[in-house]
Design an enzyme around this catalytic site. Structure first.
Site, short mmCIF file in Angstrom:
data_model
loop_
_atom_site.label_atom_id
_atom_site.label_comp_id
_atom_site.label_asym_id
_atom_site.label_seq_id
_atom_site.Cartn_x
_atom_site.Cartn_y
_atom_site.Cartn_z
N ASP A 198 -10.22 16.20 -43.97
CA ASP A 198 -11.22 15.57 -44.83
C ASP A 198 -12.53 15.22 -44.16
N ASP A 232 -12.78 22.22 -46.25
CA ASP A 232 -11.33 22.23 -46.49
C ASP A 232 -10.92 23.17 -47.63
N LEU A 286 -5.62 18.43 -48.11
CA LEU A 286 -5.81 19.64 -47.30
C LEU A 286 -6.17 19.26 -45.86
N CYS A 312 -9.61 28.62 -69.71
CA CYS A 312 -9.45 27.16 -69.85
C CYS A 312 -10.72 26.43 -69.39
N CYS A 331 -10.86 20.54 -68.33
CA CYS A 331 -11.38 19.48 -67.45
C CYS A 331 -12.88 19.23 -67.68
N CYS A 353 -14.28 15.15 -68.68
CA CYS A 353 -14.97 14.26 -67.73
C CYS A 353 -15.84 13.25 -68.49
N SER A 408 -15.53 9.15 -58.98
CA SER A 408 -14.96 9.06 -57.64
C SER A 408 -16.07 8.62 -56.67
N ASP A 455 -9.05 10.43 -61.54
CA ASP A 455 -8.14 11.58 -61.62
C ASP A 455 -8.24 12.30 -62.96
N CYS A 464 -10.09 14.60 -64.41
CA CYS A 464 -10.17 16.07 -64.49
C CYS A 464 -8.93 16.73 -63.89
C1 B12 Z 1 -17.84 15.38 -50.46
C2 B12 Z 1 -16.46 15.28 -51.05
C3 B12 Z 1 -16.33 14.63 -52.28
C4 B12 Z 1 -17.52 14.18 -53.12
C5 B12 Z 1 -18.19 15.41 -53.77
C6 B12 Z 1 -17.19 16.33 -54.51
C7 B12 Z 1 -17.53 17.81 -54.45
N1 B12 Z 1 -17.05 18.56 -55.41
O1 B12 Z 1 -18.15 18.30 -53.53
C8 B12 Z 1 -16.86 13.18 -54.12
C9 B12 Z 1 -16.97 11.77 -53.54
C10 B12 Z 1 -17.44 13.17 -55.53
C11 B12 Z 1 -15.41 13.64 -54.05
C12 B12 Z 1 -14.49 13.38 -55.05
C13 B12 Z 1 -13.16 13.77 -55.01
N2 B12 Z 1 -12.50 14.28 -53.96
CO1 B12 Z 1 -13.39 14.86 -52.35
N3 B12 Z 1 -14.13 15.62 -50.81
C14 B12 Z 1 -15.34 15.82 -50.35
C15 B12 Z 1 -15.36 16.61 -49.04
C16 B12 Z 1 -15.60 15.63 -47.88
C17 B12 Z 1 -16.39 17.75 -49.00
C18 B12 Z 1 -16.39 18.64 -50.27
C19 B12 Z 1 -17.48 19.70 -50.23
O2 B12 Z 1 -17.59 20.44 -49.27
N4 B12 Z 1 -18.31 19.76 -51.26
C20 B12 Z 1 -19.37 20.72 -51.38
C21 B12 Z 1 -19.21 21.50 -52.66
C22 B12 Z 1 -20.32 22.51 -52.90
O3 B12 Z 1 -17.99 22.18 -52.49
P1 B12 Z 1 -16.97 22.36 -53.70
O4 B12 Z 1 -17.24 21.39 -54.77
O5 B12 Z 1 -15.60 22.41 -53.11
O6 B12 Z 1 -17.46 23.77 -54.19
C23 B12 Z 1 -16.72 24.93 -53.97
C24 B12 Z 1 -16.18 25.51 -55.28
O7 B12 Z 1 -16.79 24.91 -56.36
C25 B12 Z 1 -16.40 26.99 -55.11
N5 B12 Z 1 -17.15 27.64 -56.16
C26 B12 Z 1 -18.41 27.45 -56.49
N6 B12 Z 1 -18.79 28.29 -57.46
C27 B12 Z 1 -17.72 29.06 -57.75
C28 B12 Z 1 -17.53 30.06 -58.68
C29 B12 Z 1 -16.29 30.69 -58.77
C30 B12 Z 1 -16.10 31.77 -59.77
C31 B12 Z 1 -15.22 30.28 -57.92
C32 B12 Z 1 -13.86 30.91 -58.03
C33 B12 Z 1 -15.41 29.23 -56.98
C34 B12 Z 1 -16.65 28.65 -56.92
O8 B12 Z 1 -17.11 27.20 -53.90
C35 B12 Z 1 -17.67 26.00 -53.44
C36 B12 Z 1 -17.81 26.01 -51.92
O9 B12 Z 1 -16.57 26.16 -51.26
C37 B12 Z 1 -13.90 17.21 -49.01
C38 B12 Z 1 -13.26 17.28 -47.61
C39 B12 Z 1 -13.84 18.42 -46.80
N7 B12 Z 1 -14.16 18.16 -45.55
O10 B12 Z 1 -13.97 19.53 -47.29
C40 B12 Z 1 -13.09 16.22 -49.91
C41 B12 Z 1 -12.02 16.81 -50.87
C42 B12 Z 1 -12.64 18.00 -51.53
N8 B12 Z 1 -11.82 15.77 -51.85
C43 B12 Z 1 -10.62 15.70 -52.26
C44 B12 Z 1 -10.20 14.85 -53.32
C45 B12 Z 1 -8.70 14.62 -53.47
C46 B12 Z 1 -11.15 14.26 -54.17
C47 B12 Z 1 -10.86 13.50 -55.49
C48 B12 Z 1 -9.75 14.11 -56.32
C49 B12 Z 1 -10.54 12.02 -55.15
C50 B12 Z 1 -10.30 11.13 -56.37
N9 B12 Z 1 -9.13 11.14 -56.96
O11 B12 Z 1 -11.19 10.38 -56.76
C51 B12 Z 1 -12.24 13.60 -56.20
C52 B12 Z 1 -12.34 14.86 -57.09
C53 B12 Z 1 -13.70 15.08 -57.72
C54 B12 Z 1 -13.90 16.55 -58.04
N10 B12 Z 1 -13.75 16.92 -59.30
O12 B12 Z 1 -14.17 17.32 -57.12
C55 B12 Z 1 -9.70 16.71 -51.57
C56 B12 Z 1 -9.40 17.85 -52.55
C57 B12 Z 1 -7.98 18.39 -52.44
C58 B12 Z 1 -7.81 19.57 -53.35
N11 B12 Z 1 -6.58 19.77 -53.77
O13 B12 Z 1 -8.72 20.30 -53.65
C59 B12 Z 1 -10.56 17.11 -50.33
C60 B12 Z 1 -10.40 18.55 -49.88
C61 B12 Z 1 -10.13 16.15 -49.18
C62 B12 Z 1 -8.85 16.61 -48.49
N12 B12 Z 1 -8.92 17.00 -47.24
O14 B12 Z 1 -7.79 16.64 -49.09
N13 B12 Z 1 -15.15 14.34 -52.93
S1 SF4 Z 2 -8.93 23.16 -63.33
FE1 SF4 Z 2 -9.81 22.78 -65.36
S2 SF4 Z 2 -10.24 24.81 -66.16
FE2 SF4 Z 2 -8.80 25.09 -64.47
S3 SF4 Z 2 -6.77 25.09 -65.44
FE3 SF4 Z 2 -7.20 22.98 -64.78
S4 SF4 Z 2 -8.13 22.01 -66.61
FE4 SF4 Z 2 -8.20 24.22 -66.94
S1 SF4 Z 3 -13.27 12.93 -60.82
FE1 SF4 Z 3 -13.49 14.57 -62.33
S2 SF4 Z 3 -13.30 13.59 -64.37
FE2 SF4 Z 3 -13.64 11.98 -62.86
S3 SF4 Z 3 -15.86 11.69 -62.98
FE3 SF4 Z 3 -15.47 13.09 -61.25
S4 SF4 Z 3 -15.65 15.12 -62.14
FE4 SF4 Z 3 -15.46 13.68 -63.85
#
Ligand code: B12
Ligand code: SF4
Ligand code: SF4
Length: 411
Positions: free
Chosen positions: A137, A143, A172, A194, A197, A201, A219, A245, A247
């Site tokens: 993390d 990750d 992870l 689908c 999610c 939100c 979050s 949680d 989404c």
């Molecule tokens: C910053 C961060 C946050 C921030 C920003 C979230 C975000 N989406 O970036 C905040 C504080 C909001 C957050 C929230 C949460 N987080 Co967080 N977070 C991180 C952290 C430190 C970095 C994530 C990152 O790099 N973001 C940058 C963006 C651009 O990356 P991304 O959203 O993953 O985008 C990828 C995809 O979207 C994909 N993508 C983009 N376009 C497309 C198009 C297609 C077609 C496809 C297939 C893919 C794709 O590629 C992108 C780059 O890899 C990681 C740990 C780490 N070191 O990686 C944990 C991590 C992602 N978080 C985690 C968790 C558990 C959460 C929460 C569930 C916690 C909670 N219950 O409140 C929420 C979930 C919110 C959500 N819907 O994502 C876990 C996720 C585990 C998993 N199973 O995926 C991680 C991996 C921590 C861990 N080591 O376990 N988090």
């Molecule tokens: S992550 Fe969202 S779009 Fe993907 S299966 Fe789950 S609810 Fe449906």
């Molecule tokens: S964790 Fe998912 S449902 Fe909750 S506010 Fe963030 S994106 Fe929306």
């Protein structure tokens, strides 16, 4: 012999639930996407999440010279959810990952043990010094991009990594090493049509598939944000006081995983919590089971009177300590304002005297939402003695909210 098979077996013996391998090549697509997200303001509020950081985090050999492989690990945190007591007390909701012990403290020592084992085996078998770097993390590692390429799971449209057995309910972690290992293939699975999610939100923080608008995500608002929660988002946060949680809860892949664990999708326990994994029974990790002092849906009113010392003691080994006392109490005020139960009014009036301006301001907002004579008198009184300009502004706003809700009620 140090083979992929022995490495995976050792990972399982340490308590990891899934282990896959990918190369240490760069992650150009993740780098492009992260830079795009930063440029569009979608990572605002996380000042440490910079484009320069992506240059390192998407290049494993910048993290470990001569890196060859990445061992991608997952640890499942699904556990039994205790029944919500039906005592009429206003309660908040804590996201599942924070019910038990802090996962960093649970995973880090196991990664260290894993690395030590790898190094010892390499020394004994090939007489070589193996280099390793560990991430969970907080480290500069992408990750989810690692997990996706290693075939551990696929990207859900809510951006979480989904797996077949556990949905997205897993943490992870990675070990980057200079040991060459044959990589696993990425999975072909995806979300199909689908979009459940995205619509679920509450703050519209998933504007497009695979995109989180961080400053709108609950979050972020409840865990990472240090200051005031934007006024327009507060009513959308319901009773969530640490993480969100939603989404994940609505995701059909997660619902299947929960059923396999013996949980009803709503989180209600129906059977003994056991799940089949590689032909063996899987028991939820006891470390992630709800701790009595934290739980999944704590009573809110007593939280408002926590002292700094009591906060530290109660949340010592919990992820909740990250929010700090002031952040948690701020969230509690918002939840109480949203629940709207007048039994919270005396405690919120008490919070108007909290040492932290952040807590006083959000207590004022909550009192304005709940309304009633006692709340409004307290707000008027606080207006006379409150010295902090931001809290003054919150009180004026709260009185305006109360007045406008009266107009709405009478018309
Ligand atoms: C910053 C961060 C946050 C921030 C920003 C979230 C975000 N989406 O970036 C905040 C504080 C909001 C957050 C929230 C949460 N987080 Co967080 N977070 C991180 C952290 C430190 C970095 C994530 C990152 O790099 N973001 C940058 C963006 C651009 O990356 P991304 O959203 O993953 O985008 C990828 C995809 O979207 C994909 N993508 C983009 N376009 C497309 C198009 C297609 C077609 C496809 C297939 C893919 C794709 O590629 C992108 C780059 O890899 C990681 C740990 C780490 N070191 O990686 C944990 C991590 C992602 N978080 C985690 C968790 C558990 C959460 C929460 C569930 C916690 C909670 N219950 O409140 C929420 C979930 C919110 C959500 N819907 O994502 C876990 C996720 C585990 C998993 N199973 O995926 C991680 C991996 C921590 C861990 N080591 O376990 N988090
Ligand atoms: S992550 Fe969202 S779009 Fe993907 S299966 Fe789950 S609810 Fe449906
Ligand atoms: S964790 Fe998912 S449902 Fe909750 S506010 Fe963030 S994106 Fe929306």
């Amino acid at each position: 012999m140090l083979t992929v098979q022995t490495i995976k077996e050792y990972a399982y013996s340490l308590g990891f639930d899934t282990v896959h391998i990918t190369t240490a090549q760069e992650f150009p697509e993740a780098k492009r996407i992260i830079k795009d997200r930063i440029a569009r303001g979608l990572m605002d509020g996380l000042p440490w999440f910079t484009a320069e950081r992506a240059d390192v985090s998407c290049h494993p050999d910048a993290l470990l010279p001569d890196a060859c492989s990445i061992i991608a690990l997952g640890m499942v945190y699904l556990t039994e959810q205790p029944d919500m007591p039906e005592d009429g007390a206003p309660r908040g909701k804590i996201s599942r990952y924070a019910w038990g012990d802090d996962y960093h403290d649970i995973i880090k020592p196991r990664l260290q043990q894993f690395a030590a084992w790898l190094q010892e085996r390499a020394r004994d078998e090939v007489g070589e010094e193996l280099a390793t770097r560990l991430f969970v993390d907080t480290g500069r590692m992408v990750d989810r991009a690692v997990a996706q390429r290693a075939g551990l799971g696929w990207y859900g449209k809510n951006t979480n990594i989904l797996t077949k057995g556990w949905g997205s309910w897993l943490f992870l972690a990675e070990i980057v090493t200079n040991l060459p290992l044959p990589p696993d293939e990425p999975l072909k699975a995806n979300c199909g049509s689908c979009e459940i999610c995205l619509h679920a939100c509450p703050t519209k923080a998933l504007p497009n598939p695979y995109e989180v608008d961080t400053p709108r995500c609950i979050s972020f608002l409840t865990i990472e944000l240090r200051g005031s929660i934007p006024l327009e988002l507060r009513p959308l946060m319901g009773n969530l006081i640490f993480g969100c949680d939603i989404c994940q809860e609505v995701c059909p892949v997660n619902k299947v995983a929960e059923r396999r664990l013996g949980l009803r999708p709503q989180g209600e326990l129906i059977a003994s919590a056991q799940i089949l994994r590689r032909g063996k029974e899987f028991h939820p990790h006891p470390e992630f089971q709800p701790r009595p002092a934290v739980g999944s849906c704590p009573e809110l009113i007593p939280l408002l009177s926590l002292t700094e010392e009591q906060f530290r003691e109660r949340f010592r080994r919990s992820p909740i300590k990250r929010a700090k006392r002031r952040g948690l109490l701020r969230n509690v005020c918002v939840a109480l304002g949203n629940i709207g139960d007048p039994q919270a009014v005396p405690a919120l009036i008490g919070a108007l005297h909290d040492e932290e301006a952040l807590v006083r301001g959000h207590a004022a907002w909550a009192l304005g939402r709940i309304g009633g004579e006692e709340a409004i008198n307290a707000l008027h009184e606080a207006c006379a003695w409150e010295e902090d300009a931001e809290v003054q502004q919150e009180i004026r706003c709260a009185l305006a909210i109360e007045a406008s809700s009266k107009v709405c009620k009478s018309s």
